[in-house]
Design a protein around this motif. Structure first.
Motif, PDB file in Angstrom:
ATOM      1  N   GLU A  28      -7.296  -4.183  13.315  1.00 28.14           N
ATOM      2  CA  GLU A  28      -6.460  -4.750  14.366  1.00 28.14           C
ATOM      3  C   GLU A  28      -5.837  -6.088  13.955  1.00 28.14           C
ATOM      4  N   ASP A  29      -5.558  -6.243  12.658  1.00 27.80           N
ATOM      5  CA  ASP A  29      -4.992  -7.460  12.076  1.00 27.80           C
ATOM      6  C   ASP A  29      -4.089  -7.026  10.929  1.00 27.80           C
ATOM      7  N   ASN A  30      -2.790  -7.330  11.015  1.00 28.80           N
ATOM      8  CA  ASN A  30      -1.888  -6.830   9.982  1.00 28.80           C
ATOM      9  C   ASN A  30      -1.350  -7.891   9.025  1.00 28.80           C
ATOM     10  N   VAL A  31      -1.942  -9.065   8.980  1.00 29.63           N
ATOM     11  CA  VAL A  31      -1.468 -10.115   8.082  1.00 29.63           C
ATOM     12  C   VAL A  31      -1.519  -9.647   6.624  1.00 29.63           C
ATOM     13  N   LEU A  32      -2.605  -9.032   6.217  1.00 28.31           N
ATOM     14  CA  LEU A  32      -2.745  -8.556   4.842  1.00 28.31           C
ATOM     15  C   LEU A  32      -1.772  -7.404   4.557  1.00 28.31           C
ATOM     16  N   VAL A  33      -1.475  -6.598   5.567  1.00 32.36           N
ATOM     17  CA  VAL A  33      -0.492  -5.521   5.403  1.00 32.36           C
ATOM     18  C   VAL A  33       0.868  -6.132   5.076  1.00 32.36           C
ATOM     19  N   ARG A  34       1.269  -7.129   5.842  1.00 29.86           N
ATOM     20  CA  ARG A  34       2.557  -7.803   5.600  1.00 29.86           C
ATOM     21  C   ARG A  34       2.570  -8.439   4.209  1.00 29.86           C
ATOM     22  N   LYS A  35       1.533  -9.183   3.874  1.00 34.03           N
ATOM     23  CA  LYS A  35       1.484  -9.851   2.563  1.00 34.03           C
ATOM     24  C   LYS A  35       1.623  -8.845   1.427  1.00 34.03           C
ATOM     25  N   THR A  36       0.981  -7.695   1.580  1.00 30.62           N
ATOM     26  CA  THR A  36       1.035  -6.677   0.537  1.00 30.62           C
ATOM     27  C   THR A  36       2.432  -6.078   0.441  1.00 30.62           C
ATOM     28  N   LEU A  37       3.038  -5.752   1.575  1.00 30.74           N
ATOM     29  CA  LEU A  37       4.371  -5.155   1.568  1.00 30.74           C
ATOM     30  C   LEU A  37       5.457  -6.127   1.134  1.00 30.74           C
ATOM     31  N   GLU A  38       5.162  -7.421   1.120  1.00 33.67           N
ATOM     32  CA  GLU A  38       6.092  -8.424   0.613  1.00 33.67           C
ATOM     33  C   GLU A  38       6.142  -8.429  -0.911  1.00 33.67           C
ATOM     34  N   THR A  39       5.199  -7.759  -1.557  1.00 32.16           N
ATOM     35  CA  THR A  39       5.145  -7.714  -3.020  1.00 32.16           C
ATOM     36  C   THR A  39       5.838  -6.447  -3.525  1.00 32.16           C
ATOM     37  N   PRO A  40       6.230  -6.418  -4.804  1.00 32.15           N
ATOM     38  CA  PRO A  40       6.850  -5.208  -5.346  1.00 32.15           C
ATOM     39  C   PRO A  40       5.902  -4.009  -5.257  1.00 32.15           C
ATOM     40  N   GLY A  41       6.408  -2.919  -4.683  1.00 30.67           N
ATOM     41  CA  GLY A  41       5.587  -1.719  -4.518  1.00 30.67           C
ATOM     42  C   GLY A  41       5.548  -0.857  -5.758  1.00 30.67           C
ATOM     43  N   ASN A  42       6.614  -0.885  -6.536  1.00 33.08           N
ATOM     44  CA  ASN A  42       6.675  -0.101  -7.774  1.00 33.08           C
ATOM     45  C   ASN A  42       6.283   1.357  -7.570  1.00 33.08           C
ATOM     46  N   GLY A  43       6.718   1.940  -6.444  1.00 33.51           N
ATOM     47  CA  GLY A  43       6.442   3.346  -6.194  1.00 33.51           C
ATOM     48  C   GLY A  43       5.038   3.668  -5.725  1.00 33.51           C
ATOM     49  N   ASP A  95      13.908   4.183   4.450  1.00 35.07           N
ATOM     50  CA  ASP A  95      13.752   5.147   3.368  1.00 35.07           C
ATOM     51  C   ASP A  95      12.383   4.962   2.716  1.00 35.07           C
ATOM     52  N   VAL A  96      11.376   5.351   3.465  1.00 30.79           N
ATOM     53  CA  VAL A  96       9.984   5.286   3.039  1.00 30.79           C
ATOM     54  C   VAL A  96       9.241   6.352   3.832  1.00 30.79           C
ATOM     55  N   GLY A  97       8.164   6.886   3.290  1.00 33.57           N
ATOM     56  CA  GLY A  97       7.347   7.839   4.019  1.00 33.57           C
ATOM     57  C   GLY A  97       6.195   7.125   4.697  1.00 33.57           C
ATOM     58  N   ASN A 110      11.123  -3.396  -0.935  1.00 28.73           N
ATOM     59  CA  ASN A 110      10.283  -3.757  -2.080  1.00 28.73           C
ATOM     60  C   ASN A 110       9.781  -2.567  -2.886  1.00 28.73           C
ATOM     61  N   GLY A 111      10.320  -1.377  -2.626  1.00 31.20           N
ATOM     62  CA  GLY A 111      10.050  -0.242  -3.496  1.00 31.20           C
ATOM     63  C   GLY A 111       8.721   0.464  -3.304  1.00 31.20           C
ATOM     64  N   TRP A 112       8.185   0.442  -2.096  1.00 25.78           N
ATOM     65  CA  TRP A 112       6.979   1.214  -1.796  1.00 25.78           C
ATOM     66  C   TRP A 112       7.385   2.654  -1.518  1.00 25.78           C
ATOM     67  N   ALA A 113       6.648   3.607  -2.051  1.00 27.34           N
ATOM     68  CA  ALA A 113       6.955   5.025  -1.808  1.00 27.34           C
ATOM     69  C   ALA A 113       6.561   5.434  -0.402  1.00 27.34           C
ATOM     70  N   GLY A 114       5.451   4.876   0.083  1.00 30.00           N
ATOM     71  CA  GLY A 114       4.983   5.262   1.402  1.00 30.00           C
ATOM     72  C   GLY A 114       3.845   4.403   1.885  1.00 30.00           C
ATOM     73  N   ILE A 115       3.453   4.679   3.127  1.00 30.61           N
ATOM     74  CA  ILE A 115       2.345   3.988   3.787  1.00 30.61           C
ATOM     75  C   ILE A 115       1.546   5.035   4.541  1.00 30.61           C
ATOM     76  N   VAL A 116       0.239   5.012   4.372  1.00 34.23           N
ATOM     77  CA  VAL A 116      -0.666   5.847   5.164  1.00 34.23           C
ATOM     78  C   VAL A 116      -1.538   4.898   5.964  1.00 34.23           C
ATOM     79  N   VAL A 117      -1.505   5.029   7.284  1.00 33.47           N
ATOM     80  CA  VAL A 117      -2.225   4.108   8.166  1.00 33.47           C
ATOM     81  C   VAL A 117      -3.268   4.872   8.969  1.00 33.47           C
ATOM     82  N   ASN A 118      -4.521   4.526   8.763  1.00 35.14           N
ATOM     83  CA  ASN A 118      -5.595   5.048   9.602  1.00 35.14           C
ATOM     84  C   ASN A 118      -5.646   4.149  10.837  1.00 35.14           C
ATOM     85  N   GLY A 119      -4.603   4.283  11.642  1.00 36.02           N
ATOM     86  CA  GLY A 119      -4.376   3.457  12.816  1.00 36.02           C
ATOM     87  C   GLY A 119      -2.992   3.783  13.346  1.00 36.02           C
TER      88      GLY A 119
END
Length: 164
Positions: free
Chosen positions: A48-63, A111-113, A90-99
């Motif tokens: 129930e806290d998405n700060v780390l999600v944002r920080k991660t998605l701010e970095t290059p995803g490289n697929g 344009d992301v899954g 940032n080039g992330w292929a997708g996100i899977v959220v258990n939430g």
């Protein structure tokens, strides 16, 4: 990249049997423009806290595919439209959220899954708590950093090795 999770399962029955290939339970809804996506997993464990999600998605995803173990919480959203836009940019292929996710009209324009349990209009808290790069359990299936995630309209498969 073209593949079918059905074909991956059919062609790798030995891996299904030994546990090096698994399929997430069919409880995830699909969002985003990409019905088909694959890549190595980058894992997060938050609640129930998405700060780390944002920080991660701010970095290059490289697929890569960001796999977020949100503990299955249905009380708030961990990903919304702005984070979907970050993932695309940032080039992330997708996100899977258990939430949950929110801003689904915005997410569906990205344009992301994206796979998530449900939608919820309430945003998460922002305390910055959570862990990255550890083995997480997504609906009872272990996902290790670097595992390969394959998602299409039939489901989401998790493989210890690249299959295609």
């Amino acid at each position: 990249m073209t593949f079918s999770t059905c074909d991956l399962c059919d062609n790798n029955e030995d891996k299904l049997a030994d546990g090096s290939l698994a399929v997430l339970p069919p409880i995830f809804a699909s969002f985003g423009k990409r019905a088909l996506f694959a890549g190595p997993a980058k894992t997060l464990k938050v609640f129930e806290d998405n700060v780390l999600v944002r920080k991660t998605l701010e970095t290059p995803g490289n697929g890569q595919v960001l796999v977020v173990d949100g503990g299955g919480s249905l009380r708030c959203a961990l990903v919304g439209g702005k984070l979907g836009e970050l993932a695309e940019k940032n080039g992330w292929a997708g996100i899977v959220v258990n939430g949950c996710v929110r801003d689904t009209l915005e997410l569906n324009a990205c344009d992301v899954g994206i796979r998530a349990l449900a939608t919820h209009p309430q945003r998460s808290v922002r305390k910055g708590l959570g862990d990255a790069d550890l083995t997480v359990s997504i609906a009872g299936v272990a996902v290790h950093p670097g595992d390969w995630i394959y998602a299409d309209v039939d489901g989401v498969a998790v493989s210890r090795t690249e299959l295609i």
